[in-house]
Design a protein around this motif. Structure first.
Motif, PDB file in Angstrom:
ATOM      1  N   ALA A  22       0.820  -1.217   0.000  1.00  0.00           N
ATOM      2  CA  ALA A  22       0.000   0.000   0.000  1.00  0.00           C
ATOM      3  C   ALA A  22       0.852   1.264   0.000  1.00  0.00           C
ATOM      4  N   PHE A  23       1.919   1.271   0.794  1.00  0.00           N
ATOM      5  CA  PHE A  23       2.785   2.446   0.845  1.00  0.00           C
ATOM      6  C   PHE A  23       3.410   2.721  -0.515  1.00  0.00           C
ATOM      7  N   GLU A  24       3.927   1.669  -1.137  1.00  0.00           N
ATOM      8  CA  GLU A  24       4.593   1.822  -2.428  1.00  0.00           C
ATOM      9  C   GLU A  24       3.621   2.279  -3.509  1.00  0.00           C
ATOM     10  N   LEU A  25       2.410   1.718  -3.488  1.00  0.00           N
ATOM     11  CA  LEU A  25       1.391   2.121  -4.460  1.00  0.00           C
ATOM     12  C   LEU A  25       1.031   3.589  -4.275  1.00  0.00           C
ATOM     13  N   ALA A  26       0.812   4.004  -3.029  1.00  0.00           N
ATOM     14  CA  ALA A  26       0.454   5.400  -2.757  1.00  0.00           C
ATOM     15  C   ALA A  26       1.575   6.348  -3.170  1.00  0.00           C
ATOM     16  N   ALA A  27       2.809   5.978  -2.849  1.00  0.00           N
ATOM     17  CA  ALA A  27       3.948   6.827  -3.209  1.00  0.00           C
ATOM     18  C   ALA A  27       4.102   6.919  -4.727  1.00  0.00           C
ATOM     19  N   ALA A  28       3.965   5.793  -5.417  1.00  0.00           N
ATOM     20  CA  ALA A  28       4.093   5.792  -6.879  1.00  0.00           C
ATOM     21  C   ALA A  28       3.007   6.636  -7.524  1.00  0.00           C
ATOM     22  N   MET A  29       1.784   6.506  -7.045  1.00  0.00           N
ATOM     23  CA  MET A  29       0.688   7.288  -7.626  1.00  0.00           C
ATOM     24  C   MET A  29       0.877   8.779  -7.352  1.00  0.00           C
ATOM     25  N   HIS A  30       1.364   9.121  -6.155  1.00  0.00           N
ATOM     26  CA  HIS A  30       1.620  10.536  -5.847  1.00  0.00           C
ATOM     27  C   HIS A  30       2.709  11.099  -6.760  1.00  0.00           C
ATOM     28  N   ASP A  78      -7.000   1.130  -9.525  1.00  0.00           N
ATOM     29  CA  ASP A  78      -8.418   1.508  -9.617  1.00  0.00           C
ATOM     30  C   ASP A  78      -9.036   1.669  -8.241  1.00  0.00           C
ATOM     31  N   ALA A  79      -8.730   0.757  -7.322  1.00  0.00           N
ATOM     32  CA  ALA A  79      -9.295   0.841  -5.970  1.00  0.00           C
ATOM     33  C   ALA A  79      -8.814   2.097  -5.257  1.00  0.00           C
ATOM     34  N   ARG A  80      -7.548   2.427  -5.439  1.00  0.00           N
ATOM     35  CA  ARG A  80      -7.027   3.649  -4.789  1.00  0.00           C
ATOM     36  C   ARG A  80      -7.663   4.892  -5.404  1.00  0.00           C
ATOM     37  N   GLU A  81      -7.817   4.910  -6.733  1.00  0.00           N
ATOM     38  CA  GLU A  81      -8.450   6.057  -7.384  1.00  0.00           C
ATOM     39  C   GLU A  81      -9.920   6.176  -6.990  1.00  0.00           C
ATOM     40  N   ASP A  82     -10.606   5.048  -6.819  1.00  0.00           N
ATOM     41  CA  ASP A  82     -12.012   5.072  -6.405  1.00  0.00           C
ATOM     42  C   ASP A  82     -12.190   5.694  -5.028  1.00  0.00           C
ATOM     43  N   SER A  83     -11.158   5.602  -4.196  1.00  0.00           N
ATOM     44  CA  SER A  83     -11.237   6.203  -2.854  1.00  0.00           C
ATOM     45  C   SER A  83     -10.761   7.650  -2.863  1.00  0.00           C
ATOM     46  N   ALA A  88      -5.326   3.774   1.950  1.00  0.00           N
ATOM     47  CA  ALA A  88      -4.150   2.966   1.648  1.00  0.00           C
ATOM     48  C   ALA A  88      -4.663   1.608   1.194  1.00  0.00           C
ATOM     49  N   VAL A  89      -4.412   1.265  -0.055  1.00  0.00           N
ATOM     50  CA  VAL A  89      -4.913   0.022  -0.643  1.00  0.00           C
ATOM     51  C   VAL A  89      -3.732  -0.896  -0.924  1.00  0.00           C
ATOM     52  N   GLY A  90      -3.822  -2.115  -0.400  1.00  0.00           N
ATOM     53  CA  GLY A  90      -2.773  -3.099  -0.603  1.00  0.00           C
ATOM     54  C   GLY A  90      -3.322  -4.347  -1.271  1.00  0.00           C
ATOM     55  N   LEU A  91      -2.450  -5.310  -1.508  1.00  0.00           N
ATOM     56  CA  LEU A  91      -2.823  -6.541  -2.208  1.00  0.00           C
ATOM     57  C   LEU A  91      -3.113  -7.657  -1.206  1.00  0.00           C
ATOM     58  N   ASP A  92      -4.278  -8.260  -1.346  1.00  0.00           N
ATOM     59  CA  ASP A  92      -4.624  -9.445  -0.572  1.00  0.00           C
ATOM     60  C   ASP A  92      -3.986 -10.636  -1.278  1.00  0.00           C
ATOM     61  N   ASP A  97      -7.088  -9.615  -4.780  1.00  0.00           N
ATOM     62  CA  ASP A  97      -7.926  -8.421  -4.826  1.00  0.00           C
ATOM     63  C   ASP A  97      -7.363  -7.335  -3.917  1.00  0.00           C
ATOM     64  N   PRO A  98      -7.774  -6.095  -4.142  1.00  0.00           N
ATOM     65  CA  PRO A  98      -7.344  -5.014  -3.245  1.00  0.00           C
ATOM     66  C   PRO A  98      -7.941  -5.197  -1.851  1.00  0.00           C
ATOM     67  N   MET A  99      -7.221  -4.746  -0.862  1.00  0.00           N
ATOM     68  CA  MET A  99      -7.699  -4.769   0.516  1.00  0.00           C
ATOM     69  C   MET A  99      -7.167  -3.547   1.253  1.00  0.00           C
ATOM     70  N   ILE A 100      -7.770  -3.274   2.388  1.00  0.00           N
ATOM     71  CA  ILE A 100      -7.310  -2.180   3.244  1.00  0.00           C
ATOM     72  C   ILE A 100      -6.407  -2.823   4.306  1.00  0.00           C
ATOM     73  N   PRO A 101      -5.097  -2.625   4.213  1.00  0.00           N
ATOM     74  CA  PRO A 101      -4.176  -3.288   5.141  1.00  0.00           C
ATOM     75  C   PRO A 101      -4.455  -2.971   6.609  1.00  0.00           C
TER      76      PRO A 101
END
Length: 150
Positions: A22-30, A78-83, A88-92, A97-101
């Motif tokens: 989740a951290f890496e995804l958020a940082a990359a998207m930012h 997509d899950a992070r953009e939908d929110s 913080a969206v991570g991988l289950d 599927d996406p999950m909230i860690p």
């Protein structure tokens, strides 16, 4: 011993970050959505490359869990953009599927993430420096054009 060290680090840092990529995804998207758009010139390419490199962690989680990497990254994005990029969206790793860690209790140590970011940046800089030195060395051995005519 690793578990005790993780607890010690969390207590000393008085903070943790969401895990499961989740951290890496958020940082990359930012970096892609905010920093790259505000950056000009060649530096923009570096920001985009760094953002893509951050996605190695969620990609590795997906691959090691036996899921299609591209599908998982698209689902996470997509899950992070939908929110509205607030969750913080991570991988289950069990379903792909996406999950909230935070809801699942999946956390990473702040100091581990900080050290990973620092060391990967230093290593990349050193590799680029070595590449420049190698390129300069090759240029020194070449005879300039027109020098043979004298």
């Amino acid at each position: 011993r690793d578990g005790l060290r993780a607890v010690k680090n969390a207590i000393e840092d008085q903070a943790v970050v969401p895990g499961a990529g989740a951290f890496e995804l958020a940082a990359a998207m930012h970096l892609k959505d905010v920093v790259a758009k505000a950056t000009k010139g060649r530096a923009k390419l570096g920001v985009e490359a760094y953002a893509e490199a951050l996605l190695v962690i969620p990609k590795t989680l997906a691959e090691n869990s036996g899921f299609d990497v591209q599908d998982c990254i698209l689902k996470l994005t997509d899950a992070r953009e939908d929110s509205d990029c607030t969750l913080a969206v991570g991988l289950d790793c069990t379903s792909g599927d996406p999950m909230i860690p935070a809801d699942e209790g999946v956390w990473d140590n702040v100091r581990v993430k900080r050290q990973c970011l620092h060391l990967s940046t230093v290593l990349a800089s050193q590799l680029l420096l070595v590449d420049e030195v190698m390129r300069a060395g090759k240029q020194m051995g070449k005879v300039p054009e027109g020098a043979d005519d004298m």
